[in-house]
Design a protein around this motif. Structure first.
Motif, PDB file in Angstrom:
ATOM      1  N   THR A 273      23.510 -23.263   5.726  1.00 26.20           N
ATOM      2  CA  THR A 273      24.783 -23.561   5.085  1.00 26.20           C
ATOM      3  C   THR A 273      25.866 -22.667   5.663  1.00 26.20           C
ATOM      4  O   THR A 273      25.577 -21.560   6.133  1.00 26.20           O
ATOM      5  CB  THR A 273      24.716 -23.360   3.556  1.00 26.20           C
TER       6      THR A 273
ATOM      7  N   THR B 231      32.060 -27.357   5.261  1.00 28.97           N
ATOM      8  CA  THR B 231      31.522 -28.490   6.000  1.00 28.97           C
ATOM      9  C   THR B 231      31.089 -29.575   5.024  1.00 28.97           C
ATOM     10  O   THR B 231      30.496 -29.289   3.976  1.00 28.97           O
ATOM     11  CB  THR B 231      30.309 -28.039   6.838  1.00 28.97           C
TER      12      THR B 231
ATOM     13  N   HIS C 259      28.930 -32.317   3.274  1.00 31.73           N
ATOM     14  CA  HIS C 259      27.490 -32.279   3.044  1.00 31.73           C
ATOM     15  C   HIS C 259      26.725 -33.110   4.070  1.00 31.73           C
ATOM     16  O   HIS C 259      25.666 -32.692   4.558  1.00 31.73           O
ATOM     17  CB  HIS C 259      27.178 -32.778   1.629  1.00 31.73           C
TER      18      HIS C 259
ATOM     19  N   LEU D 242      25.816 -31.382   7.369  1.00 33.49           N
ATOM     20  CA  LEU D 242      24.785 -30.347   7.397  1.00 33.49           C
ATOM     21  C   LEU D 242      23.434 -30.969   7.746  1.00 33.49           C
ATOM     22  O   LEU D 242      23.131 -32.097   7.343  1.00 33.49           O
ATOM     23  CB  LEU D 242      24.665 -29.664   6.035  1.00 33.49           C
TER      24      LEU D 242
ATOM     25  N   ARG E 220      22.442 -22.629  -1.237  1.00 29.11           N
ATOM     26  CA  ARG E 220      22.024 -24.011  -1.012  1.00 29.11           C
ATOM     27  C   ARG E 220      20.800 -24.320  -1.867  1.00 29.11           C
ATOM     28  O   ARG E 220      19.770 -23.654  -1.775  1.00 29.11           O
ATOM     29  CB  ARG E 220      21.714 -24.279   0.459  1.00 29.11           C
TER      30      ARG E 220
ATOM     31  N   SER F 269      24.399 -24.585  10.927  1.00 30.06           N
ATOM     32  CA  SER F 269      24.049 -25.492   9.833  1.00 30.06           C
ATOM     33  C   SER F 269      24.372 -26.944  10.162  1.00 30.06           C
ATOM     34  O   SER F 269      23.828 -27.858   9.537  1.00 30.06           O
ATOM     35  CB  SER F 269      24.773 -25.067   8.549  1.00 30.06           C
ATOM     36  N   THR F 270      25.239 -27.168  11.149  1.00 24.87           N
ATOM     37  CA  THR F 270      25.575 -28.539  11.546  1.00 24.87           C
ATOM     38  C   THR F 270      24.767 -29.023  12.750  1.00 24.87           C
ATOM     39  O   THR F 270      24.972 -30.133  13.225  1.00 24.87           O
ATOM     40  CB  THR F 270      27.073 -28.655  11.882  1.00 24.87           C
TER      41      THR F 270
END
Length: 322
Positions: free
Chosen positions: A17, A36, A38, A41, A72, A259-260
Motif C-alpha cells: 500500500t 492510489t 484501489h 493496487l 491494508r 504497490s502498483t
C-alpha cells in the motif's frame, strides 16, 4: 539469480500500500500525496504470484512494506500465505508500530520472522512535529516492548538534523531491550530536504563516546546492508546504514515492488518493469518469470545519491515502498 554485475539477488521488498497513518516530513510533502485508486493496487493473489515467480529465480527473502502495511486490511493473512509458499526462507515486516500490538498474535501465528519498527525520536512533541499527527513516541514504544519479547525486532531511525540529540537515547533502547537499533542516512528522494543530516560515520563517533567498547561484528543480522556493532552493556546491537556517504551497491541483493506493480531494480532511478499489466492480462508463469529476470538484469552498477541532478526517481517514499 546473478545480475549483470555478478551480484546474487535474493531479497524482494513488497509494498502492499502507499497509504499511511502518519505524514512523516521526510517521506511525504506537506500537502500529502493523492492516494492510489484501489483497483491500481496489486491484489494479494497477484503479489503472491509475483513472489512465487521470484522464488523460482532464487529470491527467497521478502520484506512487507508500505506506506504503512498494517493499514491494508488482510495484511496478516497475506503474510501467512507468503510465508507458506514453498521455497520462501524468510518474511519480515516494516511498520511504524502504531497498529502492531493488537495484530501481534496473528503475526506470530503467521510465522513472521521479524519486525522493523520506525522511530526517529523518543520526544513526544518532536514525534508529533515530525509525523504531523497526534500519536506519540510512547505509543510506538508500547509496540516495541511486546514485539521484542516475541519476535526479532529492529528499531529504525533516520538520521535527521533536528533529531541529533536523540541519537544516544534511541541507541540506549538496545541496552534495556533485546532489540537492534539502526541509524539510517536520509536518502535524497521525494520531498525537498533542508538541513545537513548526520552521516553514519559521525553517528558512530558519538556512539563510541557513549560505549567505548563498541566493536564491529561480522555475524549476519538480516538481509540488508547495515553494519552492526556490539558492546558488553548492550542486549542488542547498534547498526548503521550509510547508503549515501559510502554506499553498498557492490553487494546490493534486492529488488523493490511498488504497490502498483512496478518492479524497481534500484531506489535511485524511476526505471523498472511494470508487472501489473502482465498480471492483469493473464500471462503464464514463464512470461512473468522472464519479466522479473529482465528487471534483475536492468539493475545498475550503483546509485547516484551524491549527484542529485542524475536522480530520476522523484516519487515520495510511501509511493516507492519504504
Amino acid at each position: 539469480m546473478l545480475d549483470s554485475f555478478e551480484r546474487e539477488i535474493i531479497y524482494l521488498r513488497l509494498s502492499i500500500t502507499d497509504r499511511c497513518n502518519l505524514r512523516c516530513r521526510y517521506c511525504m510533502p506537506d500537502e500529502g500525496v493523492p492516494p492510489t485508486a484501489h483497483d491500481d493496487l496489486l491484489r494479494y493473489e497477484e503479489l503472491l504470484r509475483v513472489a512465487k515467480a521470484a522464488v523460482s529465480l532464487g529470491i527467497d527473502r521478502f520484506k512487507v512494506t508500505g506506506g504503512e502495511p498494517l493499514v491494508r486490511r488482510g495484511c496478516t493473512d497475506f503474510i501467512r500465505h507468503l510465508k507458506a509458499l514453498p521455497g520462501v526462507h524468510q518474511v519480515t515486516l516494516t511498520t511504524n508500530g502504531l497498529l502492531l500490538p493488537p495484530l501481534l498474535d496473528e503475526l506470530c501465528a503467521a510465522k513472521l520472522d521479524g519486525v522493523n519498527i520506525s522511530l526517529d525520536t523518543l520526544d513526544n512533541a518532536q514525534y508529533q512535529q515530525l509525523t504531523r499527527r497526534t500519536h506519540t513516541a510512547d505509543e510506538v514504544l508500547d509496540a516495541v516492548r511486546p514485539c521484542a519479547a516475541r519476535l526479532p525486532t529492529k528499531v529504525n531511525a533516520v538520521l535527521l538534523p533536528e533529531t541529533a540529540d536523540q541519537l544516544i537515547p534511541l541507541a540506549e533502547l538496545a541496552q534495556t531491550l533485546p532489540v537492534d537499533v539502526r541509524f539510517i542516512e536520509r536518502m535524497p528522494l521525494g520531498t525537498v530536504q533542508t538541513g545537513q543530516a548526520t552521516t553514519a560515520a559521525a553517528a558512530l563517533d558519538r556512539l563510541r563516546v557513549r560505549w567505548p567498547q563498541l566493536k564491529p561484528i561480522s555475524e549476519p543480522r538480516g538481509n540488508g546492508p547495515a553494519r552492526y556493532f556490539r558492546a558488553p552493556e548492550l542486549m542488542g546491537c547498534l547498526g548503521l546504514i550509510d547508503a549515501v556517504s559510502h554506499g553498498f551497491c557492490d553487494r546490493c541483493n534486492r529488488l523493490r515492488l511498488t504497490s502498483t506493480g512496478l518492479l524497481k531494480p534500484c531506489l535511485c532511478y524511476e526505471q523498472g518493469v511494470e508487472l501489473r499489466p502482465l498480471l492483469r492480462d493473464g500471462v503464464d508463469d514463464t512470461t512473468l518469470r522472464d519479466a522479473i529476470r529482465a528487471a534483475i538484469l536492468q539493475k545498475p552498477a550503483a546509485h547516484c545519491f551524491s549527484q542529485q541532478e542524475n536522480i530520476t526517481e522523484h516519487k515520495s517514499m510511501n509511493q516507492i515502498g519504504g
